[in-house]
Motif scaffolding. Structure first.
Motif, PDB file in Angstrom:
ATOM      1  N   ALA A  26      35.099  58.840  31.211  1.00  0.00           N
ATOM      2  CA  ALA A  26      36.196  59.350  31.743  1.00  0.00           C
ATOM      3  C   ALA A  26      36.554  58.791  32.872  1.00  0.00           C
ATOM      4  O   ALA A  26      38.377  58.795  33.067  1.00  0.00           O
ATOM      5  N   SER A  86      38.531  61.721  21.667  1.00  0.00           N
ATOM      6  CA  SER A  86      39.321  60.726  21.654  1.00  0.00           C
ATOM      7  C   SER A  86      40.127  60.976  23.040  1.00  0.00           C
ATOM      8  O   SER A  86      40.906  59.698  23.128  1.00  0.00           O
ATOM      9  N   TRP A  87      39.967  62.328  23.903  1.00  0.00           N
ATOM     10  CA  TRP A  87      40.318  61.559  25.415  1.00  0.00           C
ATOM     11  C   TRP A  87      40.018  60.706  26.495  1.00  0.00           C
ATOM     12  O   TRP A  87      40.314  60.093  26.673  1.00  0.00           O
ATOM     13  N   ILE A 128      46.732  62.836  21.595  1.00  0.00           N
ATOM     14  CA  ILE A 128      45.905  62.304  22.806  1.00  0.00           C
ATOM     15  C   ILE A 128      46.494  60.915  23.250  1.00  0.00           C
ATOM     16  O   ILE A 128      46.275  60.488  24.385  1.00  0.00           O
ATOM     17  N   ARG A 182      51.444  58.654  29.855  1.00  0.00           N
ATOM     18  CA  ARG A 182      50.402  58.433  31.587  1.00  0.00           C
ATOM     19  C   ARG A 182      49.771  57.813  32.010  1.00  0.00           C
ATOM     20  O   ARG A 182      50.250  57.285  33.377  1.00  0.00           O
ATOM     21  N   THR A 206      36.638  64.464  17.664  1.00  0.00           N
ATOM     22  CA  THR A 206      37.898  64.823  17.735  1.00  0.00           C
ATOM     23  C   THR A 206      38.537  65.175  19.088  1.00  0.00           C
ATOM     24  O   THR A 206      38.952  64.043  20.254  1.00  0.00           O
ATOM     25  N   ALA A 207      37.920  65.639  20.154  1.00  0.00           N
ATOM     26  CA  ALA A 207      37.742  66.096  21.856  1.00  0.00           C
ATOM     27  C   ALA A 207      37.208  64.281  22.893  1.00  0.00           C
ATOM     28  O   ALA A 207      37.823  63.903  23.504  1.00  0.00           O
ATOM     29  N   GLY A 230      41.839  57.224  26.492  1.00  0.00           N
ATOM     30  CA  GLY A 230      42.283  56.913  28.225  1.00  0.00           C
ATOM     31  C   GLY A 230      40.906  55.004  28.337  1.00  0.00           C
ATOM     32  O   GLY A 230      41.661  54.656  29.869  1.00  0.00           O
ATOM     33  N   GLN A 258      48.190  59.709  25.986  1.00  0.00           N
ATOM     34  CA  GLN A 258      47.040  58.982  27.417  1.00  0.00           C
ATOM     35  C   GLN A 258      48.116  58.218  27.918  1.00  0.00           C
ATOM     36  O   GLN A 258      48.141  56.757  28.737  1.00  0.00           O
TER      37      GLN A 258
END
Length: 585
Positions: free
Chosen positions: A113, A176-177, A515, A522, A173-174, A181, A519
């Motif tokens: 991450a 996916s962040w 997400i 961002r 699903t979490a 990225g 991303q």
């Protein structure tokens, strides 16, 4: 002319230092890197992932196998000759190993991450290897000695599957962040495509997993059958010594409808209750008859058996960790228990109008009752005065002869057969281990008017699954626990489950798309972010006491053109430009 460049000022990155330091012992900024992870470290990352998945399955197996811990301990006793709770060290090491590997997995995900290069420290590599090898040895050992217990995984998924699916969906699903990225940060199109396709394949696979979840608890509540009858296996062995009169009395206090026991025959032809081949574990035979402590239990006469204490071992060994819950009165009764005869059990069952099912063990060939064991047992049944309609007869030997001498006995088979075969031999009941009958077979037996009893059912989740499957009765070592289950733990109509499934998938899909878009927005227009980028303007905004000055190697360079521009640059950022000028010749 030579000058020293000014000291560089960095913001403190304590969290990042802890992440990279614990994972790879890279506590300093100059030890960290944003380069691509080497192939060697990628291999170790895959090994870490595989170890985590294997330990997850291993941990889940032992968590759900709680129903059969006593069976496992008995297997160990048969091998070692000494009774101990072998599940304690297994559970402790499994929990410690899983916690350790899961922690490393979290650190690895944090590296990804933050765009940090993965570099697992060699001590962790040794730990991962030890955890992997230990788990593999455990799996092989269970497969060789207790292979039937693997069936607990698919059976338990009937109770936990819908909820594990939701949890797995939330976790992916979490992730996916991190995936989004990584894709937005990467400059390689091929890598972006591979990562996205791999992630979407896993996500779509989870979306359709419920198509393969077949739980009997997903049914119309109006179709639920009546609560299964509970039979006390060896009485209530978690509250009193197994196969003793007090154990059966305790089971009757828990509203059981039947009693189950293991029967052996003494030298003088008296059927008595004993599970083991010898008397060492459940009596004080080592104290009373030290020279005969390993003899077969059937080689004792009834007079000798009555001299043995069958309760003190329970208070000493505490096989189910329940002794501390007993009252002083109960402990006193337990301490004075003796070996129970089949006739005593039948009289107790007759008084309470309870069904009795017993497993009759044939004596050794050199035993005086080797040929008359069936008649000796029938004689004890008739002598007790119990109605024959309350006795479930399980031995297959001489079944036709038994039916002639005692036609009202409930003919029961302890071997799995088809309904047609059972009807052909006049058998109306079937006694099986819970993993020997699937949901469809349970319903098939029910439709064929075969009363099916499954053993040993000690956990509420397993009792609930079998209740929803339509089983007519269960045998349990924990009737006091099942007595507190008046309704299945969960029951859901197919329409409600379908709504829950579709809603979870739609929410997950919307979150993942959101997400990825966020991303991309961002990261657009930004260079790959370095969490330790130099903050030259920090000195203007905060005092020297609030910043961490990292002194690095001074870079010496010959000053050519552009010195004035450098001075202007530092002056604009609030620095006093100072240099040490050398002496030019």
């Amino acid at each position: 002319m030579v000058k020293h460049q000014p000291l560089q000022v960095y913001e403190r990155q304590l969290c990042l230092s802890c992440i990279t330091g614990i994972y790879g012992c890279r506590w300093k900024r100059y030890q960290r890197s944003h380069d691509d992870t080497t192939k060697w470290e990628l291999l170790w990352s895959l090994i870490l992932l595989f170890t985590f998945c294997l330990l997850l399955v291993w941990f889940y197996f032992w968590w759900e196998a709680h129903n059969d811990y006593n069976e496992f301990n008995w297997f160990l006793y048969n091998r070692s000759g000494e009774w101990s709770d072998g599940t304690v060290p297994i559970l402790a090491t499994t929990a410690a190993g899983f916690t350790y590997i899961a922690f490393l997995m979290v650190l690895a995900l944090c590296h990804i991450a933050l765009g940090q290069q993965l570099n697992l420290h060699w001590l962790h590599k040794i730990g991962v290897t030890a955890a992997l090898l230990t788990t593999i040895v455990g799996v092989i050992s269970v497969n060789q000695t207790w292979s039937q217990e693997w069936d607990v995984i698919p059976i338990s998924l009937q109770a936990t599957g819908p909820f594990l699916h939701i949890g797995a969906l939330a976790a992916v699903t979490a992730l996916s962040w991190i995936v989004a990225g990584q894709v937005a940060r990467s400059e390689k199109t091929r890598l972006q495509v591979v990562v996205v396709l791999l992630y979407l394949s896993v996500l779509l696979g989870l979306y359709v997993v419920p198509l393969n979840i077949n739980s009997p608890c997903i049914m119309n509540p109006t179709a639920l059958k009546q609560r299964p009858d509970v039979i006390g296996h060896q009485g209530a062995p978690m509250l009193a010594p197994e196969n003793t009169l007090w154990s059966f009395q305790r089971a009757l206090q828990m509203n059981v409808t039947g009693l189950e026991a293991d029967v052996a025959i003494s030298v003088d032809g008296v059927p008595f209750l004993m599970h083991d081949r010898n008397l060492l574990r459940t009596t004080d035979v080592e104290k009373v008859f030290p020279d005969r402590r390993l003899d077969d239990a059937s080689h004792f006469n009834w007079t000798d058996l009555q001299q043995l204490n069958a309760g003190q071992w329970f208070l000493k060994d505490d096989p189910f960790w329940t002794v501390h819950t007993l009252s002083p009165h109960d402990k006193n009764l337990i301490a004075n228990q003796s070996v129970c005869s089949l006739e005593q059990l039948l009289k107790l069952a007759s008084y309470h109008n309870s069904t009795v099912v017993f497993r009759l063990r044939r004596p050794p060939p050199d035993h005086p009752c080797y040929h008359s064991w069936i008649n000796d047992t029938l004689r004890a049944v008739q002598k007790s005065g119990v109605p024959q309609s309350l006795v479930m007869w399980t031995p297959d030997e001489h079944r036709a002869q038994v039916r002639q001498l005692a036609p009202s006995l409930i003919q029961t088979s302890a071997e799995k057969r088809s309904p047609q075969s059972l009807h052909q031999f006049g058998i109306s009941r079937l006694l099986l281990r819970y993993n020997q009958a699937s949901t469809w077979e349970i319903r098939d037996f029910s439709e064929s008017n075969i009363n099916l009893t499954l053993y040993n059912i000690n956990e509420p989740w397993l009792f609930s699954v079998l209740w929803c499957s339509g089983v007519s009765s269960v045998s349990s070592e924990a009737p006091h626990i099942l007595n507190k289950v008046p309704y299945p733990i969960w029951l859901m109509s197919p329409d409600k489950y379908c709504l829950m499934w579709v809603s979870a998938d739609l929410i997950s899909f919307a979150v993942v798309i959101g997400i990825f878009i966020f991303q991309k927005y961002r990261m657009s227009g930004m260079r790959s972010y370095n969490p330790e980028q130099i903050m030259l303007s920090a000195a203007v905004r905060r005092s020297s006491r609030d910043i961490n000055v990292m002194k690095e190697k001074l870079i010496f360079s010959e000053v050519g053109n552009g010195v004035d521009g450098t001075e202007e640059l530092y002056a604009d950022n609030g620095y006093d430009y100072y240099t040490n000028r050398g002496v030019s010749q």
